[in-house]
Write a protein that holds these residues in place. Structure first.
Motif, mmCIF file in Angstrom:
data_model
loop_
_atom_site.group_PDB
_atom_site.id
_atom_site.type_symbol
_atom_site.label_atom_id
_atom_site.label_comp_id
_atom_site.label_asym_id
_atom_site.label_seq_id
_atom_site.Cartn_x
_atom_site.Cartn_y
_atom_site.Cartn_z
ATOM 1 N N ASN A 42 -12.140 38.360 -1.202
ATOM 2 C CA ASN A 42 -11.257 39.135 -2.079
ATOM 3 C C ASN A 42 -11.996 40.199 -2.880
ATOM 4 O O ASN A 42 -11.460 41.283 -3.134
ATOM 5 C CB ASN A 42 -10.508 38.204 -3.037
ATOM 6 C CG ASN A 42 -9.511 37.319 -2.328
ATOM 7 O OD1 ASN A 42 -9.043 37.645 -1.240
ATOM 8 N ND2 ASN A 42 -9.182 36.188 -2.941
ATOM 9 N N PHE A 43 -13.236 39.904 -3.289
ATOM 10 C CA PHE A 43 -13.991 40.874 -4.082
ATOM 11 C C PHE A 43 -14.291 42.119 -3.251
ATOM 12 O O PHE A 43 -14.194 43.255 -3.735
ATOM 13 C CB PHE A 43 -15.285 40.244 -4.586
ATOM 14 C CG PHE A 43 -15.832 40.867 -5.838
ATOM 15 C CD1 PHE A 43 -15.624 40.274 -7.071
ATOM 16 C CD2 PHE A 43 -16.555 42.055 -5.789
ATOM 17 C CE1 PHE A 43 -16.126 40.848 -8.244
ATOM 18 C CE2 PHE A 43 -17.060 42.628 -6.937
ATOM 19 C CZ PHE A 43 -16.845 42.033 -8.167
ATOM 20 N N ALA A 44 -14.643 41.917 -1.989
ATOM 21 C CA ALA A 44 -14.906 43.049 -1.099
ATOM 22 C C ALA A 44 -13.632 43.851 -0.864
ATOM 23 O O ALA A 44 -13.668 45.097 -0.836
ATOM 24 C CB ALA A 44 -15.474 42.558 0.221
ATOM 25 N N SER A 45 -12.505 43.169 -0.704
ATOM 26 C CA SER A 45 -11.223 43.877 -0.529
ATOM 27 C C SER A 45 -10.909 44.723 -1.741
ATOM 28 O O SER A 45 -10.436 45.861 -1.617
ATOM 29 C CB SER A 45 -10.101 42.864 -0.285
ATOM 30 O OG SER A 45 -10.319 42.139 0.898
ATOM 31 N N MET A 46 -11.160 44.177 -2.929
ATOM 32 C CA MET A 46 -10.925 44.915 -4.161
ATOM 33 C C MET A 46 -11.748 46.202 -4.194
ATOM 34 O O MET A 46 -11.247 47.268 -4.568
ATOM 35 C CB MET A 46 -11.277 44.033 -5.364
ATOM 36 C CG MET A 46 -11.182 44.725 -6.708
ATOM 37 S SD MET A 46 -11.718 43.634 -8.052
ATOM 38 C CE MET A 46 -13.476 43.496 -7.704
ATOM 39 N N GLN A 49 -2.203 33.381 -8.952
ATOM 40 C CA GLN A 49 -2.894 32.603 -9.983
ATOM 41 C C GLN A 49 -4.275 33.172 -10.256
ATOM 42 O O GLN A 49 -4.700 33.271 -11.412
ATOM 43 C CB GLN A 49 -3.012 31.148 -9.534
ATOM 44 C CG GLN A 49 -3.767 30.266 -10.520
ATOM 45 C CD GLN A 49 -3.893 28.850 -10.021
ATOM 46 O OE1 GLN A 49 -2.907 28.155 -9.839
ATOM 47 N NE2 GLN A 49 -5.132 28.418 -9.776
ATOM 48 N N ARG A 50 -4.991 33.551 -9.195
ATOM 49 C CA ARG A 50 -6.326 34.091 -9.384
ATOM 50 C C ARG A 50 -6.293 35.463 -10.065
ATOM 51 O O ARG A 50 -7.188 35.799 -10.840
ATOM 52 C CB ARG A 50 -7.047 34.195 -8.045
ATOM 53 C CG ARG A 50 -7.504 32.850 -7.507
ATOM 54 C CD ARG A 50 -7.949 32.932 -6.070
ATOM 55 N NE ARG A 50 -8.460 31.668 -5.580
ATOM 56 C CZ ARG A 50 -7.713 30.614 -5.275
ATOM 57 N NH1 ARG A 50 -6.400 30.695 -5.409
ATOM 58 N NH2 ARG A 50 -8.247 29.497 -4.860
ATOM 59 N N LEU A 51 -5.280 36.247 -9.771
ATOM 60 C CA LEU A 51 -5.185 37.583 -10.348
ATOM 61 C C LEU A 51 -4.686 37.557 -11.790
ATOM 62 O O LEU A 51 -5.129 38.358 -12.615
ATOM 63 C CB LEU A 51 -4.255 38.452 -9.503
ATOM 64 C CG LEU A 51 -4.777 38.909 -8.145
ATOM 65 C CD1 LEU A 51 -3.663 39.554 -7.343
ATOM 66 C CD2 LEU A 51 -5.943 39.884 -8.319
ATOM 67 N N CYS A 52 -3.749 36.655 -12.069
ATOM 68 C CA CYS A 52 -3.063 36.687 -13.362
ATOM 69 C C CYS A 52 -3.488 35.570 -14.312
ATOM 70 O O CYS A 52 -3.348 35.708 -15.527
ATOM 71 C CB CYS A 52 -1.552 36.618 -13.163
ATOM 72 S SG CYS A 52 -0.874 37.944 -12.142
#
Length: 281
Positions: A140-144, A238-241
């Motif tokens: 997810n960090f790479a996608s961001m 949940q991870r984002l918010c």
């Protein structure tokens, strides 16, 4: 300097670690079946237990038999649980409350290691990191970073949570401390950078590191959660918010340890590695 290495194969209850353990005084065990968002296993918990519990304890037993003095196990903050509030923290002394097969398997491995420590005298150190980032980070960090690099507008401009992270270089420094510090023996430590960020703040800081200002839309969290629910993406929402904060005061006081790299330094290194990889591809 060249270091000896040994290719063992899968992390399982049958793996033979004798070649890798020859002349070792300490082991840092990082390998694991990692958290999977959309697991296709018929029995995910059994799959996690096979690698993360049985595989870990097999390695630890062989390490103790080989005379290894200290075994450092990289566990996960998921042993503590999935989230805190914005104003509370997980601590190393909390009652564990894992919610998914990955977290459950890590807790079972921790408990098995402490039993083994009592039986053999081999010292065990447990480190529970939150999200680890650094050059070469994936998922997810790479996608961001890709979204920010492309200037994609993102609906995350009004998220006021707090999440702890740990830079890879800070985690490595903590591991090195735990390998030798006398007070680390048979303890559990939480890892972190010492600065917690909201999702919105993190996106702005990563954008700055990339040289690409984050284009964030202030969409209310409730709308994001509803949309994620409709899409079946509760865990991502949940991870984002949500918040997940760790208290590293035990790590600091007992070991005299401090994060060596700031969040901005680590984000700059991470972003530069990403940009270099894009330029070379």
């Amino acid at each position: 300097m060249a270091y000896p290495w040994a290719l063992i194969g899968e992390l399982s209850s049958e793996s033979d670690w004798s070649e890798a353990l020859r002349d070792c005084s300490a082991v840092v065990h990082c390998a694991a079946r990692v958290h999977v968002m959309d697991d296709t296993e018929a029995d995910p918990l059994a799959a996690f237990r096979s690698a993360n519990v049985q595989g870990t304890l097999n390695l630890a037993r062989q390490a103790a038999q080989a005379g290894v003095a200290r075994f450092v196990f990289i566990s996960s903050i998921k042993v503590n649980g999935e989230q805190t509030t914005r104003d509370t923290f997980f601590t190393a002394e909390d009652e564990p409350a894992p919610r998914d097969p990955y977290g459950i398997s890590k807790l079972e491995a921790e408990r098995g290691l402490f039993v083994l420590a009592e039986e053999t005298g081999m010292e065990v150190v447990i480190i529970r990191p939150p999200l680890v980032y650094g050059p070469g980070v994936r998922a997810n960090f790479a996608s961001m970073m890709r979204w920010l690099d492309k200037g994609v507008p993102l609906p995350f401009g009004a998220i006021h949570n707090r999440r702890s992270l740990v830079a890879r270089s800070n985690l490595v420094d903590l591991i090195m401390t735990c390998l030798e510090h006398p007070a680390a023996a048979n303890q559990v430590f939480l890892a972190g950078d010492g600065e917690d960020l909201s999702t919105t703040q993190l996106l702005h800081r990563v954008g700055q590191a990339l040289g690409k200002p984050a284009r964030l839309l202030p969409i209310p969290i409730k709308l994001l959660e509803i949309a994620a629910g409709v899409a079946g993406k509760h865990a991502i929402a949940q991870r984002l918010c949500g918040s997940l904060r760790v208290d590293i005061s035990k790590t600091q006081k007992l070991l005299g340890w401090r994060p060596q790299v700031s969040v901005d330094q680590a984000l700059n290194e991470t972003a530069q590695a990403y940009l270099n990889s894009q330029n070379s591809s």
